[in-house]
Design a protein around this motif. Structure first.
Motif, PDB file in Angstrom:
ATOM      1  N   SER A 150      -7.163  -2.380  -4.311  1.00  0.00           N
ATOM      2  CA  SER A 150      -8.148  -1.614  -3.536  1.00  0.00           C
ATOM      3  C   SER A 150      -8.702  -2.420  -2.360  1.00  0.00           C
ATOM      4  CB  SER A 150      -9.288  -1.160  -4.453  1.00  0.00           C
ATOM      5  OG  SER A 150      -9.899  -2.287  -5.068  1.00  0.00           O
ATOM      6  N   GLU A 151      -9.003  -3.708  -2.604  1.00  0.00           N
ATOM      7  CA  GLU A 151      -9.547  -4.517  -1.505  1.00  0.00           C
ATOM      8  C   GLU A 151      -8.526  -4.678  -0.389  1.00  0.00           C
ATOM      9  OE1 GLU A 151     -10.935  -8.184  -3.014  1.00  0.00           O
ATOM     10  OE2 GLU A 151     -12.511  -7.301  -4.285  1.00  0.00           O
ATOM     11  N   LYS A 152      -7.260  -4.909  -0.794  1.00  0.00           N
ATOM     12  CA  LYS A 152      -6.207  -5.032   0.209  1.00  0.00           C
ATOM     13  C   LYS A 152      -6.023  -3.721   0.973  1.00  0.00           C
ATOM     14  CE  LYS A 152      -4.708  -9.274  -0.269  1.00  0.00           C
ATOM     15  NZ  LYS A 152      -4.691 -10.236   0.868  1.00  0.00           N
ATOM     16  N   LEU A 153      -6.164  -2.609   0.223  1.00  0.00           N
ATOM     17  CA  LEU A 153      -6.025  -1.306   0.882  1.00  0.00           C
ATOM     18  C   LEU A 153      -7.127  -1.088   1.907  1.00  0.00           C
ATOM     19  CD1 LEU A 153      -4.612   1.410   1.101  1.00  0.00           C
ATOM     20  CD2 LEU A 153      -6.027   2.243  -0.773  1.00  0.00           C
ATOM     21  N   VAL A 154      -8.366  -1.500   1.579  1.00  0.00           N
ATOM     22  CA  VAL A 154      -9.471  -1.367   2.532  1.00  0.00           C
ATOM     23  C   VAL A 154      -9.206  -2.214   3.773  1.00  0.00           C
ATOM     24  CG1 VAL A 154     -11.918  -1.830   2.885  1.00  0.00           C
ATOM     25  CG2 VAL A 154     -11.152  -0.794   0.744  1.00  0.00           C
ATOM     26  N   GLU A 155      -8.738  -3.441   3.554  1.00  0.00           N
ATOM     27  CA  GLU A 155      -8.426  -4.315   4.692  1.00  0.00           C
ATOM     28  C   GLU A 155      -7.302  -3.719   5.528  1.00  0.00           C
ATOM     29  OE1 GLU A 155      -7.139  -8.974   5.552  1.00  0.00           O
ATOM     30  OE2 GLU A 155      -7.447  -8.229   3.495  1.00  0.00           O
ATOM     31  N   TYR A 156      -6.315  -3.139   4.826  1.00  0.00           N
ATOM     32  CA  TYR A 156      -5.185  -2.519   5.515  1.00  0.00           C
ATOM     33  C   TYR A 156      -5.651  -1.354   6.397  1.00  0.00           C
ATOM     34  CZ  TYR A 156      -0.859   0.222   5.956  1.00  0.00           C
ATOM     35  OH  TYR A 156       0.193   0.949   6.431  1.00  0.00           O
ATOM     36  N   ALA A 182      -1.327  -5.785   9.246  1.00  0.00           N
ATOM     37  CA  ALA A 182      -1.275  -4.653   8.319  1.00  0.00           C
ATOM     38  C   ALA A 182       0.077  -4.565   7.637  1.00  0.00           C
ATOM     39  CB  ALA A 182      -1.578  -3.356   9.067  1.00  0.00           C
ATOM     40  N   ALA A 183       1.156  -4.870   8.371  1.00  0.00           N
ATOM     41  CA  ALA A 183       2.493  -4.835   7.773  1.00  0.00           C
ATOM     42  C   ALA A 183       2.648  -5.913   6.709  1.00  0.00           C
ATOM     43  CB  ALA A 183       3.547  -5.008   8.858  1.00  0.00           C
ATOM     44  N   GLU A 184       2.075  -7.103   6.959  1.00  0.00           N
ATOM     45  CA  GLU A 184       2.142  -8.171   5.960  1.00  0.00           C
ATOM     46  C   GLU A 184       1.398  -7.781   4.684  1.00  0.00           C
ATOM     47  OE1 GLU A 184       0.579 -11.571   7.857  1.00  0.00           O
ATOM     48  OE2 GLU A 184       2.269 -11.848   9.245  1.00  0.00           O
ATOM     49  N   ILE A 185       0.249  -7.105   4.850  1.00  0.00           N
ATOM     50  CA  ILE A 185      -0.519  -6.679   3.666  1.00  0.00           C
ATOM     51  C   ILE A 185       0.242  -5.607   2.906  1.00  0.00           C
ATOM     52  CG2 ILE A 185      -2.640  -5.542   2.917  1.00  0.00           C
ATOM     53  CD1 ILE A 185      -4.064  -6.928   5.216  1.00  0.00           C
ATOM     54  N   PHE A 189       2.245  -4.607  -1.449  1.00  0.00           N
ATOM     55  CA  PHE A 189       2.036  -3.468  -2.324  1.00  0.00           C
ATOM     56  C   PHE A 189       3.294  -3.213  -3.133  1.00  0.00           C
ATOM     57  CE2 PHE A 189      -1.124  -1.597   0.935  1.00  0.00           C
ATOM     58  CZ  PHE A 189      -2.109  -2.439   0.454  1.00  0.00           C
ATOM     59  N   PRO A 190       3.182  -2.882  -4.412  1.00  0.00           N
ATOM     60  CA  PRO A 190       4.378  -2.599  -5.213  1.00  0.00           C
ATOM     61  C   PRO A 190       5.009  -1.285  -4.804  1.00  0.00           C
ATOM     62  CG  PRO A 190       2.402  -2.116  -6.461  1.00  0.00           C
ATOM     63  CD  PRO A 190       1.948  -2.759  -5.183  1.00  0.00           C
ATOM     64  N   ALA A 191       6.255  -1.100  -5.197  1.00  0.00           N
ATOM     65  CA  ALA A 191       6.965   0.145  -4.870  1.00  0.00           C
ATOM     66  C   ALA A 191       6.284   1.318  -5.565  1.00  0.00           C
ATOM     67  CB  ALA A 191       8.424   0.030  -5.319  1.00  0.00           C
ATOM     68  N   GLY A 192       6.091   2.378  -4.804  1.00  0.00           N
ATOM     69  CA  GLY A 192       5.448   3.569  -5.364  1.00  0.00           C
ATOM     70  C   GLY A 192       3.951   3.504  -5.413  1.00  0.00           C
ATOM     71  N   TYR A 193       3.340   2.476  -4.793  1.00  0.00           N
ATOM     72  CA  TYR A 193       1.873   2.379  -4.825  1.00  0.00           C
ATOM     73  C   TYR A 193       1.275   3.537  -4.025  1.00  0.00           C
ATOM     74  CZ  TYR A 193      -2.789   0.408  -4.484  1.00  0.00           C
ATOM     75  OH  TYR A 193      -4.135   0.209  -4.565  1.00  0.00           O
TER      76      TYR A 193
END
Length: 541
Positions: A150-156, A182-185, A189-193
């Protein structure tokens, strides 16, 4: 020899049996039925996503196994295009006779399998009707630990928002850098996230300031500005031309000025006389009022009858002194109430009156002391009439009819009560008696309603006509309703029906409505007796 023949026959029979069994076994092997089971990871992944959302903590895992029954007998296909001609076709080495899936859910607690099956079938069309759903419940509850992104998603999302803002602000370098981050973050993410709703998280770019104004709006603003400037120019031109016309001297202006001067010079004395005549009434009086002491101001504040009673107790010379300090209108009102001979004496005395300030002060002090001893006027019968309007007719009649009990308790007070009772009954009027009295006509009701509508209850609330009409006699209601239009009458009738319905359904509402009705009747009867007091005053005078 015979033995050899017998053995030969047995051997031949045995060999024949073996050959027959071999041929038969070959046919059986050739038509063998095979069973095969294999997983389907693609469908399993789709079902896994659905169950992770719908079952949440109850869900652990799912497996999808496809079971197939196969026939390895070759299948030959002939063409029927040309009768009598066979065309060689390819042979299928394996034929699927029947297949079905077993979808097994691993859960912590039992779930509604039918509901889960319906949900999955509605989203995955590849499932067939013969596919079966099963569930396996673990004895010890397992807690599946899934990584939290979730934190990574917010940063993304913040990087994407910043990149969009940079692109809108013509800063491609900064935008490219943020997109790389954003691409590095997102690579972690795992496949299907699941990233549903990311587009909604990125706010739409809304320009600010002048950037928010479209070219069409700029054109409209420019047009309005030009029209405003043209209007100001036209106003300036018109005002300037008008002023030039006013400033331009007319050829006859000099002659007209001389004529006006001559006319003004013809009547200087008349205007002076008028000014001298107006001065005593307006300006001269104003100067006198500033220095004049109002010795008898308290007399003007007294009721008319009290003023007359007070002046009748002093001598004509003192009366003339008081009159010399009063306005003509007040003097006239007092003279009208005095006997004509007393009025004549005051007029004759005023002809040669002369008085000093000390005499005025002394007389004012004497009159002040005398006024304190004067009896205050009190309309007892009028107050009794007002009292009767605040009590129901039944209660008031019970009070007036208790003369026998009064004689027993207070004989002296009960003596000669017949005349007093007759006057009291004549002035008494309750709300219930309005239907039978002849004094209450349409004009009388109109005057009363004019006062009533401007009144307030003892609680401070405004009056409401429907409460006054509640339980009123038909004749009284008709007289009151004549003051209103047809629409207002219908509105009041609807409110009356509502009050009646509330009283029938709720006992507390009935008590409240009747209390409000009595308060409105009291206000109405107070104004009725004010009008009756005027009528009785005229009769007595």
């Amino acid at each position: 020899m015979n033995i050899f023949r017998i053995m030969n026959k047995k051997l031949l029979s045995f060999a024949g049996c073996i050959i027959l069994l071999t041929i038969f076994n070959f046919d059986i092997l050739h038509a063998e039925i095979l069973s095969r089971s294999r997983p389907e990871p693609e469908i399993r992944e789709r079902i896994h996503k659905i169950l992770r959302k719908s079952l949440s903590e109850e869900y652990i895992d799912v497996s999808v196994i496809l079971h197939s029954v196969l026939d390895n007998e070759p299948v030959k296909k002939d063409s029927d295009l040309l009768p009598g001609v066979k065309i060689k076709t390819d042979e299928n080495k394996v034929q699927a006779l029947f297949s079905y899936r077993i979808i097994n859910l691993t859960v912590n607690n039992s779930v509604n399998l039918n509901q889960v099956e319906m949900s999955i079938r509605s989203e995955i069309s590849e499932l067939n009707s013969q596919d079966r759903f099963e569930q396996s419940i673990v004895l010890d509850k397992l807690q599946i630990e899934r990584p939290d992104f979730s934190e990574k998603l917010v940063e993304y999302v913040n990087l994407l928002v910043g990149a969009r803002a940079d692109l809108n602000g013509d800063e491609p370098v900064n935008a490219q850098e943020k997109l790389k981050q954003a691409a590095e973050i997102s690579a972690t993410f795992p496949a299907g996230y699941e990233m549903l709703g990311v587009d909604q998280l990125i706010p739409e770019y809304k320009p600010e300031g002048t950037d928010a104004i479209t070219p069409v709006q700029w054109a409209i603003i420019g047009t309005l500005g030009v029209l405003l400037l043209l209007t100001l120019a036209l106003f300036f031109f018109v005002s300037r031309s008008t002023r030039e016309k006013e400033e331009k001297e007319h050829p006859l202006q000099g002659t007209l000025g001389k004529v006006a001067t001559a006319i003004e010079a013809m009547a200087p004395e008349e205007e002076a006389e008028e000014e001298e005549l107006d001065l005593p009434d307006e300006e001269a009086d104003t100067g006198d009022d500033e220095e004049k002491i109002d010795y008898f101001g308290f007399i003007r504040k007294m009721p008319p009858q009290l003023r007359i009673d007070l002046l009748q107790e002093i001598k004509p010379h003192q009366q003339a002194i008081v009159f010399s300090q009063m306005d003509p209108s007040d003097m006239a009102n007092i003279l009208k109430g005095l006997p004509v001979e007393d009025s004549l004496g005051i007029v004759l005395t005023m002809k040669d009156i002369s008085v000093s300030p000390s005499d005025l002060q002394q007389l004012a002090d004497e009159l002040t002391e005398s006024a304190k001893n004067l009896p205050m006027p009190f309309d007892g019968l009028g107050r009794i009439g007002e009292l009767s309007g605040q009590i129901s007719a039944e209660e008031w009649n019970d009070i007036l009819g208790s003369t026998d009990e009064l004689k027993k308790k207070n004989p002296e007070l009960a003596k000669n009560t017949s005349e007093a009772m007759e006057l009291i009954r004549e002035r008494s009027l309750s709300f219930e008696d309005l239907e039978s009295t002849e004094i209450i006509d349409d004009a009388f009701v109109g005057r009363v309603m004019e006062r009533f509508e401007r009144s307030r209850l003892s609680t401070g609330a405004k009056v409401s006509v429907p409460y006054l009409l509640l339980d009123s006699h038909t004749s009284v209601t008709e007289k009151i309703m004549k003051e209103y239009t047809e629409e207002t009458r219908k509105y009041y009738q609807e409110q009356l029906q509502g009050y009646e319905k509330q009283r029938e359904e709720d006992e507390e509402a009935k008590l409240r409505i009747e209390q409000l009705r009595n308060l409105h009747r009291n206000v109405f009867m107070r104004h009725v007796h004010i009008e009756l007091g005027k009528i009785w005053e005229k009769k007595d005078s």
